[in-house]
Design an enzyme around this catalytic site. Structure first.
Site, short mmCIF file in Angstrom:
data_model
loop_
_atom_site.label_atom_id
_atom_site.label_comp_id
_atom_site.label_asym_id
_atom_site.label_seq_id
_atom_site.Cartn_x
_atom_site.Cartn_y
_atom_site.Cartn_z
CG ASP A 10 -1.95 1.09 1.25
OD1 ASP A 10 -2.95 1.06 0.50
OD2 ASP A 10 -1.71 2.02 2.04
CG HIS A 51 -5.72 -2.80 -0.46
ND1 HIS A 51 -4.93 -2.33 -1.49
CD2 HIS A 51 -5.38 -2.07 0.64
CE1 HIS A 51 -4.15 -1.36 -1.03
NE2 HIS A 51 -4.40 -1.19 0.25
#
Length: 320
Positions: free
Chosen positions: A103, A298
């Protein structure tokens, strides 16, 4: 017997005193977390890398957890973030490191390799590819492509997302880590008109197998006191980062590199991102074939720890 994860404070050469979790001895592997996470997101990788003969270190990055950081927004630029990570390498007694980021940690990792290839012998990004520098400031581009409700633009407003996310950290992490998009047909995270960021996600009825109540409690406790403002300040430097990185326009990342992405990750589950990934070798000449993880969202290294560990260990073995 489970490999122990230990904790201490280390002063980066950047001058920031950083809390690190670490395990093992051997070549250094730095693990950089994303938003809104902390060292704990690497719990599965710390032990696996240590058992394979590496010194795995996961810091709480600038503004996060037990590291903390300054209040000023302009103290969270990519130069400072990459400087903190690069400054840990000598502070940990190493000459070089492999830097891995997920991320927001991925752009930091990619920039460590771009800025100081002499210190970074390999770089890996999870979820976020190494985007070349944009032709215009990011917020201008995001507004044109996605509109004003795009979540990164929403985060630009001082105090708004900060207050919403801090109101009930337990609910925040339950929705962000385990929730699903409120509108499953929408691949872009947009804040519903007149509502908050968390309204873009539905609270889960049950937790996925990879996440426990204890995991949620850990994240919530880390943020209960420190809050979300400093981590959100990373987003508030998007345009400043664009200005500061002008000297690296069209520069290539020349260290050996790896990209690991989930096939259900909203960051890459769109045609534009897939097209970029297909041409990344022009920007990162030594990029290995991207690793796509099936049925993975994610939170890559938490959702698929065995697969991520295997990909990282293959990459590290190829560097030897």
């Amino acid at each position: 017997m489970t490999t122990a994860i230990t904790h201490r404070y280390v002063e980066s050469a950047s001058g920031l005193r950083m809390h690190v979790a670490e395990a093992g001895t051997g070549p250094l592997v730095l693990l950089l977390h994303g938003f809104p996470e902390g060292w704990y997101s690497w719990r599965h990788q710390l032990t696996a890398l240590a058992e394979a003969g590496y010194h795995a270190v996961a810091p709480d990055q600038r503004g996060y957890g037990r590291t903390g950081g300054p209040d000023a927004v302009d103290q969270y630029t990519i130069l400072q973030l990459a400087g903190d990570a690069l400054g840990l390498i000598p502070a940990l007694g190493a000459r070089q490191a492999v830097v891995v980021g997920h991320d927001w940690g991925a752009p930091v990792a990619w920039h460590t390799a771009l800025f100081r290839p002499d210190l970074v012998r390999g770089v890996a990004g999870l979820s976020v590819p190494p985007y070349p520098r944009m032709p215009v400031p990011p917020t201008e581009l995001f507004r044109k492509v996605f509109g004003d409700t795009y979540y990164m633009l929403h985060f630009q407003q001082p105090g708004v997302a900060d207050a919403e996310l801090a109101r009930d950290p337990g609910t925040t992490f339950r929705r962000l880590l385990a929730g699903r998009a409120a509108d499953p047909a929408r691949l872009t995270p947009l804040v519903p008109e007149g509502k908050g960021f968390l309204d873009a996600f539905r609270s889960p009825e049950t937790l996925p197998a990879w996440l426990t109540e204890a995991d949620l409690a850990h994240f919530a406790a880390e943020y209960a006191e420190a809050g979300f403002t400093r981590p959100l300040n990373w987003y508030r430097n998007l345009d400043r980062n664009w200005e500061l990185t002008a000297p690296w326009q069209n520069a290539r990342i020349r260290t050996p590199a790896l990209l690991v992405v989930g096939d259900r990750d909203l960051v890459v589950a769109n045609d534009a991102a897939k097209a970029l990934i297909a041409t990344l070798d022009q920007h990162v000449p030594e990029l290995a074939a991207p690793v796509w993880l099936a049925d993975c969202g994610h939170w890559t290294q938490q959702e698929k720890p065995a697969e991520v560990n295997a990909a990282l260990l293959r990459f590290l073995a190829d560097l030897s």
